[in-house]
Design a protein around this motif. Structure first.
Motif, PDB file in Angstrom:
ATOM      1  N   MET A  85       0.827  -1.205   0.000  1.00 62.96           N
ATOM      2  CA  MET A  85       0.000   0.000   0.000  1.00 62.96           C
ATOM      3  C   MET A  85       0.865   1.260   0.000  1.00 62.96           C
ATOM      4  N   LEU A  86       1.983   1.202   0.738  1.00 62.88           N
ATOM      5  CA  LEU A  86       2.895   2.344   0.781  1.00 62.88           C
ATOM      6  C   LEU A  86       3.676   2.485  -0.522  1.00 62.88           C
ATOM      7  N   ASP A  87       3.813   1.374  -1.244  1.00 67.18           N
ATOM      8  CA  ASP A  87       4.496   1.426  -2.538  1.00 67.18           C
ATOM      9  C   ASP A  87       3.753   2.298  -3.547  1.00 67.18           C
ATOM     10  N   THR A  88       2.453   2.511  -3.334  1.00 66.62           N
ATOM     11  CA  THR A  88       1.670   3.312  -4.283  1.00 66.62           C
ATOM     12  C   THR A  88       2.099   4.775  -4.309  1.00 66.62           C
ATOM     13  N   VAL A  89       2.824   5.234  -3.267  1.00 64.17           N
ATOM     14  CA  VAL A  89       3.386   6.591  -3.297  1.00 64.17           C
ATOM     15  C   VAL A  89       4.912   6.543  -3.267  1.00 64.17           C
ATOM     16  N   GLY A  90       5.472   5.340  -3.445  1.00 64.84           N
ATOM     17  CA  GLY A  90       6.925   5.190  -3.495  1.00 64.84           C
ATOM     18  C   GLY A  90       7.600   5.364  -2.160  1.00 64.84           C
ATOM     19  N   ASN A  91       6.887   5.040  -1.070  1.00 66.76           N
ATOM     20  CA  ASN A  91       7.488   5.207   0.253  1.00 66.76           C
ATOM     21  C   ASN A  91       8.528   4.124   0.505  1.00 66.76           C
ATOM     22  N   PRO A  92       9.713   4.486   1.006  1.00 63.87           N
ATOM     23  CA  PRO A  92      10.754   3.477   1.263  1.00 63.87           C
ATOM     24  C   PRO A  92      10.341   2.538   2.387  1.00 63.87           C
ATOM     25  N   SER A  93      10.723   1.292   2.254  1.00 67.29           N
ATOM     26  CA  SER A  93      10.332   0.281   3.254  1.00 67.29           C
ATOM     27  C   SER A  93      11.498  -0.650   3.544  1.00 67.29           C
ATOM     28  N   TYR A  94      12.606  -0.075   3.958  1.00 63.42           N
ATOM     29  CA  TYR A  94      13.783  -0.877   4.310  1.00 63.42           C
ATOM     30  C   TYR A  94      13.389  -1.827   5.440  1.00 63.42           C
ATOM     31  N   PRO A  95      13.518  -3.150   5.260  1.00 66.76           N
ATOM     32  CA  PRO A  95      12.914  -4.117   6.182  1.00 66.76           C
ATOM     33  C   PRO A  95      13.422  -4.090   7.614  1.00 66.76           C
ATOM     34  N   VAL A  96      14.624  -3.545   7.854  1.00 67.28           N
ATOM     35  CA  VAL A  96      15.135  -3.486   9.225  1.00 67.28           C
ATOM     36  C   VAL A  96      14.666  -2.208   9.932  1.00 67.28           C
ATOM     37  N   ILE A  97      14.499  -1.130   9.189  1.00 69.63           N
ATOM     38  CA  ILE A  97      14.077   0.148   9.769  1.00 69.63           C
ATOM     39  C   ILE A  97      12.561   0.302   9.718  1.00 69.63           C
ATOM     40  N   ALA A  98      11.955  -0.118   8.626  1.00 61.99           N
ATOM     41  CA  ALA A  98      10.516   0.053   8.436  1.00 61.99           C
ATOM     42  C   ALA A  98       9.878  -1.283   8.040  1.00 61.99           C
ATOM     43  N   PRO A  99       9.810  -2.238   8.979  1.00 59.30           N
ATOM     44  CA  PRO A  99       9.217  -3.547   8.663  1.00 59.30           C
ATOM     45  C   PRO A  99       7.724  -3.435   8.413  1.00 59.30           C
ATOM     46  N   ASP A 100       7.156  -4.480   7.844  1.00 63.06           N
ATOM     47  CA  ASP A 100       5.732  -4.463   7.522  1.00 63.06           C
ATOM     48  C   ASP A 100       4.889  -4.325   8.784  1.00 63.06           C
ATOM     49  N   LEU A 101       3.795  -3.600   8.650  1.00 61.48           N
ATOM     50  CA  LEU A 101       2.885  -3.329   9.762  1.00 61.48           C
ATOM     51  C   LEU A 101       2.435  -4.587  10.492  1.00 61.48           C
ATOM     52  N   LEU A 122      18.332 -11.563  15.290  1.00 64.56           N
ATOM     53  CA  LEU A 122      18.593 -11.953  13.905  1.00 64.56           C
ATOM     54  C   LEU A 122      17.349 -12.595  13.300  1.00 64.56           C
ATOM     55  N   TYR A 123      16.613 -13.360  14.110  1.00 61.49           N
ATOM     56  CA  TYR A 123      15.389 -14.008  13.648  1.00 61.49           C
ATOM     57  C   TYR A 123      14.376 -12.980  13.140  1.00 61.49           C
ATOM     58  N   GLU A 124      14.171 -11.906  13.914  1.00 59.96           N
ATOM     59  CA  GLU A 124      13.208 -10.881  13.516  1.00 59.96           C
ATOM     60  C   GLU A 124      13.630 -10.177  12.238  1.00 59.96           C
ATOM     61  N   ARG A 125      14.894  -9.850  12.121  1.00 59.84           N
ATOM     62  CA  ARG A 125      15.379  -9.147  10.928  1.00 59.84           C
ATOM     63  C   ARG A 125      15.298 -10.036   9.694  1.00 59.84           C
ATOM     64  N   THR A 126      15.584 -11.328   9.879  1.00 62.31           N
ATOM     65  CA  THR A 126      15.485 -12.263   8.755  1.00 62.31           C
ATOM     66  C   THR A 126      14.036 -12.412   8.309  1.00 62.31           C
ATOM     67  N   TRP A 127      13.136 -12.558   9.289  1.00 54.23           N
ATOM     68  CA  TRP A 127      11.712 -12.664   8.982  1.00 54.23           C
ATOM     69  C   TRP A 127      11.237 -11.422   8.236  1.00 54.23           C
ATOM     70  N   SER A 128      11.662 -10.257   8.678  1.00 55.26           N
ATOM     71  CA  SER A 128      11.247  -9.006   8.048  1.00 55.26           C
ATOM     72  C   SER A 128      11.722  -8.931   6.599  1.00 55.26           C
ATOM     73  N   LEU A 129      12.959  -9.382   6.348  1.00 53.41           N
ATOM     74  CA  LEU A 129      13.492  -9.367   4.985  1.00 53.41           C
ATOM     75  C   LEU A 129      12.721 -10.313   4.076  1.00 53.41           C
ATOM     76  N   PHE A 130      12.500 -11.538   4.532  1.00 50.31           N
ATOM     77  CA  PHE A 130      11.781 -12.502   3.712  1.00 50.31           C
ATOM     78  C   PHE A 130      10.348 -12.030   3.449  1.00 50.31           C
ATOM     79  N   TRP A 131       9.718 -11.422   4.467  1.00 53.18           N
ATOM     80  CA  TRP A 131       8.349 -10.939   4.271  1.00 53.18           C
ATOM     81  C   TRP A 131       8.315  -9.758   3.304  1.00 53.18           C
TER      82      TRP A 131
END
Length: 525
Positions: free
Chosen positions: A169-185, A196-205
């Protein structure tokens, strides 16, 4: 001279009485979400705008006649019809990676069903038959597929959400979503993502949700739209990307600090106007007569008590063993084996209860609206998170010393009892909630005023394409700079190969030179 002054006064009055025609399209059947939209809607209406609201929770306020409701409460029936107990348990329980994928599938299928059913709703037919266009269309961006109505009414679009938003949804305005700083809601992660588990999960998601949205969700919604709204409708992905800006009920203090493009406006932490709700005499008496304090227990509107079936007895025993009174929002008006110090009801006016001076603690699922209301009432929290952003919300309360987190799988009589006693007896939890409330609201402009200003901004300029990020139009390989990395890699490889061949040539040259000298030396001997 008098004529000139009269003209100026006339122009000022015309400016002051200007009324825009605004469509508010918020179809999600969840009262907690609708309460946020209602605040924005009423603020716009008070300013004189003509508001048309598509909602499953219409509120008819006689003091604000310029709000026209289109009642789609049938959405609640549609959700019940399309779901079952198994699906509900998977959808609402604290997720793992597999259940998150299942939830994503359910959301996309549900959005497709809703889009196909909407043209048959009588209230939607009333809307589309009586109106050709609006000055702006404000759409609940949790389901941006409804942007098709912005296209149909030929008006600028604004996305709005009562919480944050998922990455697509945020991609529709080109908002950055770096998975370690701005993980999915929706990921059940702590605020800091330390493991490390959380950061890995965030990247894969991050990878999965982008691919799933692009190759599954959008084609599915586009097929539904072509079938039910006409083949002449452009691709839904292109319609969504024309949104002028997105309004989010996020607060820079409560939520993670994340980078936002100018088209993302956060209005969280707004000052809530006290709401006078009907309160039963029995509940009022229960609150007023409490001598030792009241604990309010509610898991909100989205988490049914059936999810706690195996824990009800535990909670009852814990409550019965404590010297406080308890208000329990329950699915029914009666409860088997209800302790004497517990008041149960299907409906509790939450804001009024939280603001009552005898209420000492709020036990909640950690939904954003419930958490914000507790903080605004300066009440500490014990959070039992289940789904979506609830884990992060409760972890934020723990981080700032406003409460404690209790996982439902760790729920025992002893733990619940000890948590309640600790939070109530330690006044620092309530004091930290009061300090945090002041911190959230210390802004140059109230969040509600900000949301209204930006809506009027889009109306004044007939859109906000000048705020559009170039990231919206970049292919994924350009956005990830794969061409740049490919060029750098090519240069590095070319340099390595050049050096390799130069060294190889020099080695051969030197070898031949030494060999030649050796031959001459042998001949001379």
């Amino acid at each position: 001279m008098l004529v000139g002054k009269a003209a100026v006064v006339f122009l000022v009055l015309v400016k002051l009485t200007y009324s825009a025609k605004i469509l508010f399209f918020c179809p999600l059947p969840a009262i907690s979400h609708q309460k946020v939209y209602r605040s924005v809607i009423e603020e716009l209406a008070v300013k004189g705008h003509e508001i048309h609201v598509v909602t499953p929770n219409p509120v008819y306020n006689e003091s604000i006649p310029n709000i026209v409701n289109y009642n789609i409460s049938i959405m609640y029936d549609l959700v019940k019809q399309e779901s079952n107990a198994f699906m509900l348990r998977w959808f609402l329980n604290k997720p793992n990676f597999i259940s998150m994928i299942f939830r994503q599938v359910i959301l996309s299928l549900g959005a497709g069903v809703a889009l196909s059913e909407f043209p048959n709703f009588k209230e939607i037919q009333r809307l589309t038959s009586n109106h050709q266009t609006f000055d702006v269309c404000v759409i609940e961006w949790i389901f941006p597929g409804f942007a098709v109505y912005g296209y149909k009414f030929k008006c600028p679009m604004i996305g709005i959400s009562s919480v944050g938003l998922q990455i697509p949804m945020l991609d529709t305005v080109g908002n950055p979503s770096y998975p370690v700083i701005a993980p999915d809601l929706d990921l059940p992660l702590t605020r800091s993502l330390d493991s490390l588990y959380e950061r890995t999960w965030s990247l894969f998601w991050w990878v999965f949700t982008k691919l799933y949205s692009h190759y599954i969700t959008l084609p599915l919604l586009d097929a539904k739209i072509k079938k039910y709204y006409g083949n002449d409708v452009p691709y839904i992905g292109d319609i969504q990307n024309n949104v002028s800006l997105i309004l989010l009920n996020r607060n820079m203090i409560f939520h993670r600090n994340v980078p936002n493009v100018p088209a993302v406006i956060e209005f969280g932490g707004y000052k809530r106007t006290p709401i006078v709700e009907n309160i039963s005499p029995a509940l009022k008496s229960f609150l007023d007569d409490s001598k030792r304090g009241v604990v309010f227990f509610s898991l909100g509107s989205s988490v049914p008590a059936s999810l706690l079936q195996s824990h009800v007895t535990i909670i009852q025993e814990a409550f019965a063993s404590l010297p406080f009174e308890f208000i329990w929002k329950w699915d029914q008006e009666t409860m088997e084996n209800k302790p004497k110090n517990v008041f149960v009801s299907k409906w509790i006016p939450q804001l009024m209860v939280l603001n009552h001076p005898n209420v000492k603690l709020f036990i909640s699922q950690g939904g954003l609206q419930s958490t914000e209301e507790a903080i605004a009432a300066h009440k500490p929290i014990i959070g039992i998170p289940f789904h979506s952003d609830q884990t992060t919300n409760v972890d934020t309360c723990v981080h700032f010393g406003m409460g404690k987190m209790l996982d439902v799988k760790d729920l025992t009589v002893e733990t619940l009892r000890s948590y309640i006693l600790e939070v109530i007896n330690n006044i620092s939890y309530a004091e930290n909630a009061a300090k945090f409330d002041a911190l959230m609201k210390d802004q140059p402009q109230d969040g509600l005023e900000k949301a209204v200003w930006w809506i009027e901004y889009v109306i004044r300029h007939r859109g906000a394409k000048h705020l559009r990020s170039t990231a919206v139009d970049l292919p994924w390989w350009k956005y990830l700079m794969l061409d740049v990395f490919a060029l750098i890699l090519a240069i590095v490889l070319a340099t390595v190969f050049i050096f390799y061949f130069i060294l190889k040539f020099l080695f051969k040259f030197v070898s031949k030179l030494f060999k030649k000298k050796s031959t001459i030396k042998k001949k001379s001997e």
